[in-house]
Design an enzyme around this catalytic site. Structure first.
Site, PDB file in Angstrom:
ATOM      1  CB  SER A 146       5.632  -2.855   1.402  1.00  0.00           C
ATOM      2  OG  SER A 146       4.261  -2.581   1.282  1.00  0.00           O
ATOM      3  CE1 TYR A 159       6.047   1.586  -2.213  1.00  0.00           C
ATOM      4  CE2 TYR A 159       4.461  -0.133  -1.656  1.00  0.00           C
ATOM      5  CZ  TYR A 159       5.407   0.805  -1.263  1.00  0.00           C
ATOM      6  OH  TYR A 159       5.710   0.955   0.073  1.00  0.00           O
TER       7      TYR A 159
HETATM    8  P1  NDP Z   1       8.209   9.259   2.776  1.00  0.00           P
HETATM    9  O1  NDP Z   1       7.710   9.623   1.425  1.00  0.00           O
HETATM   10  O2  NDP Z   1       7.676   9.957   3.964  1.00  0.00           O
HETATM   11  O3  NDP Z   1       9.815   9.392   2.795  1.00  0.00           O
HETATM   12  C1  NDP Z   1      10.562   8.799   1.773  1.00  0.00           C
HETATM   13  C2  NDP Z   1      12.029   9.102   1.966  1.00  0.00           C
HETATM   14  O4  NDP Z   1      12.747   8.541   0.858  1.00  0.00           O
HETATM   15  C3  NDP Z   1      12.322  10.583   1.985  1.00  0.00           C
HETATM   16  O5  NDP Z   1      13.364  10.890   2.883  1.00  0.00           O
HETATM   17  C4  NDP Z   1      12.772  10.837   0.558  1.00  0.00           C
HETATM   18  O6  NDP Z   1      13.614  11.978   0.512  1.00  0.00           O
HETATM   19  C5  NDP Z   1      13.533   9.549   0.242  1.00  0.00           C
HETATM   20  N1  NDP Z   1      13.648   9.338  -1.198  1.00  0.00           N
HETATM   21  C6  NDP Z   1      12.640   9.234  -2.109  1.00  0.00           C
HETATM   22  N2  NDP Z   1      13.162   9.133  -3.347  1.00  0.00           N
HETATM   23  C7  NDP Z   1      14.512   9.174  -3.209  1.00  0.00           C
HETATM   24  C8  NDP Z   1      15.585   9.151  -4.127  1.00  0.00           C
HETATM   25  N3  NDP Z   1      15.408   9.063  -5.448  1.00  0.00           N
HETATM   26  N4  NDP Z   1      16.851   9.205  -3.643  1.00  0.00           N
HETATM   27  C9  NDP Z   1      17.076   9.310  -2.309  1.00  0.00           C
HETATM   28  N5  NDP Z   1      16.102   9.349  -1.394  1.00  0.00           N
HETATM   29  C10 NDP Z   1      14.831   9.293  -1.845  1.00  0.00           C
HETATM   30  O7  NDP Z   1       8.009   7.683   2.885  1.00  0.00           O
HETATM   31  P2  NDP Z   1       7.826   6.719   4.165  1.00  0.00           P
HETATM   32  O8  NDP Z   1       8.660   7.185   5.284  1.00  0.00           O
HETATM   33  O9  NDP Z   1       6.378   6.498   4.348  1.00  0.00           O
HETATM   34  O10 NDP Z   1       8.420   5.369   3.551  1.00  0.00           O
HETATM   35  C11 NDP Z   1       9.740   4.905   3.822  1.00  0.00           C
HETATM   36  C12 NDP Z   1       9.861   3.481   3.303  1.00  0.00           C
HETATM   37  O11 NDP Z   1       8.861   2.674   3.907  1.00  0.00           O
HETATM   38  C13 NDP Z   1       9.643   3.342   1.788  1.00  0.00           C
HETATM   39  O12 NDP Z   1      10.500   2.357   1.273  1.00  0.00           O
HETATM   40  C14 NDP Z   1       8.204   2.874   1.697  1.00  0.00           C
HETATM   41  O13 NDP Z   1       7.945   2.160   0.515  1.00  0.00           O
HETATM   42  C15 NDP Z   1       8.127   1.985   2.914  1.00  0.00           C
HETATM   43  N6  NDP Z   1       6.776   1.733   3.383  1.00  0.00           N
HETATM   44  C16 NDP Z   1       6.003   2.755   3.877  1.00  0.00           C
HETATM   45  C17 NDP Z   1       4.721   2.489   4.340  1.00  0.00           C
HETATM   46  C18 NDP Z   1       3.841   3.541   4.924  1.00  0.00           C
HETATM   47  O14 NDP Z   1       2.686   3.210   5.264  1.00  0.00           O
HETATM   48  N7  NDP Z   1       4.276   4.779   5.074  1.00  0.00           N
HETATM   49  C19 NDP Z   1       4.162   1.125   4.263  1.00  0.00           C
HETATM   50  C20 NDP Z   1       5.066   0.145   3.722  1.00  0.00           C
HETATM   51  C21 NDP Z   1       6.310   0.455   3.298  1.00  0.00           C
HETATM   52  P3  NDP Z   1      13.736  12.957  -0.761  1.00  0.00           P
HETATM   53  O15 NDP Z   1      12.381  13.102  -1.357  1.00  0.00           O
HETATM   54  O16 NDP Z   1      14.323  14.209  -0.182  1.00  0.00           O
HETATM   55  O17 NDP Z   1      14.726  12.268  -1.659  1.00  0.00           O
END
Ligand code: NDP
Length: 255
Positions: A146, A159
């Protein structure tokens, strides 16, 4: 001869593949020919993405998992690999964010974020490495970092600490596993339009700040991040390890 990225014959496990950035990564790797193993908690979301991938003529498996159950990770990984076959690529994308002033952040909130964003990444990488070693194969790990691996904003201390940890974990595993032919890199997304950032985009002040603060003057798309992951797992990135590539529209470069 045209330069292309061809992942035919490779198999990739992507966590958090049910939506957002993880979904885009899974679609991108599948479109380059990789078979993908989709992991997250929500089975319906995983099945939706698998159906999208199959509709395009590519191959996908679904394996629901809650990565915060860190002690269950070795068994999860073994089961997924036994069902799908040898895994060559691991994308540690699953992540969560919880917002609260630091002085009000309790142990449970701290622990939840750390377990999903950092502990699970270490133990998934470890399980993947053992799997590669047993199979006598090389492999590629890409962690999703990030901007907060480098910078900070108020009310998201866990975070920020977890993503700073991802940066250092990427370096640590890269130097330790290079001799086994395993590369470990990270992609650090800037502000990307996904469900995670929906509240931020719906806040007119924050949205304006992101657009003003980002030299390319837009929110990133999940596909922007997926393209960097695709490059890092390709043969074109064979001499790259221990790097974090920021896909942020110039955000970090700009004061
Ligand atoms: P979303 O919230 O849209 O998606 C997150 C994904 O992670 C979902 O598929 C969710 O599925 C899964 N997830 C969350 N908790 C768990 C768990 N305990 N076990 C298994 N799977 C899990 O997030 P983004 O797509 O925005 O983010 C993806 C990555 O990118 C993250 O690491 C985030 O920190 C990083 N990021 C995002 C940014 C942004 O601007 N969007 C910026 C910088 C970094 P489910 O809930 O079904 O488990």
């Amino acid at each position: 001869m045209a330069v292309e990225i061809n992942l035919a014959g490779r198999r990739a496990l992507v966590t958090g593949a049910g939506r957002g950035i993880g979904r885009a990564i899974a679609l991108k790797l599948a479109s380059a020919g990789a078979e993908v193993v989709l992991a997250a908690r929500s089975l319906p979301e995983l099945e939706r993405v698998a159906a999208e991938i199959k509709a395009l003529g590519y191959r996908a498996h679904v394996h629901p998992v809650d990565v915060s159950d860190v002690r269950g990770i070795p068994a999860f990984f073994e089961t997924a690999a036994a069902a799908a076959g040898t895994i060559d690529i691991l994308v540690n994308n699953a992540g969560i964010n919880l917002r609260s002033p630091a002085e009000e952040t309790d142990f449970d909130a701290w622990d939840k974020v750390m377990r999903v964003n950092l502990d699970a990444v270490f133990f998934l990488s470890q399980a993947f490495f053992k799997h590669l070693k047993a199979a006598g194969r090389t492999g590629k790990i890409v962690n999703i970092a990030s901007l907060l691996s480098e910078a900070a904003r108020p009310t998201i201390a866990p975070y920020t600490a977890s993503k700073g940890g991802i940066r250092q974990l990427t370096l640590a595993l890269a130097v330790e596993w290079a001799k086994y032919g395993v590369t470990v890199n990270a992609v650090g997304p800037g502000y990307i339009a996904t469900e995670m950032t929906e509240p931020l985009r719906n806040d007119p002040e924050f949205n304006a700040w992101v657009l003003e603060r980002t030299p390319l003057k837009r929110w990133g798309a999940p596909e922007d991040v997926a393209s960097a992951v695709l490059f890092l797992v390709s043969e074109h990135a064979g001499f790259i390890t221990g790097q974090v590539i920021y896909v942020d529209g110039g955000w970090l470069a700009s004061l």
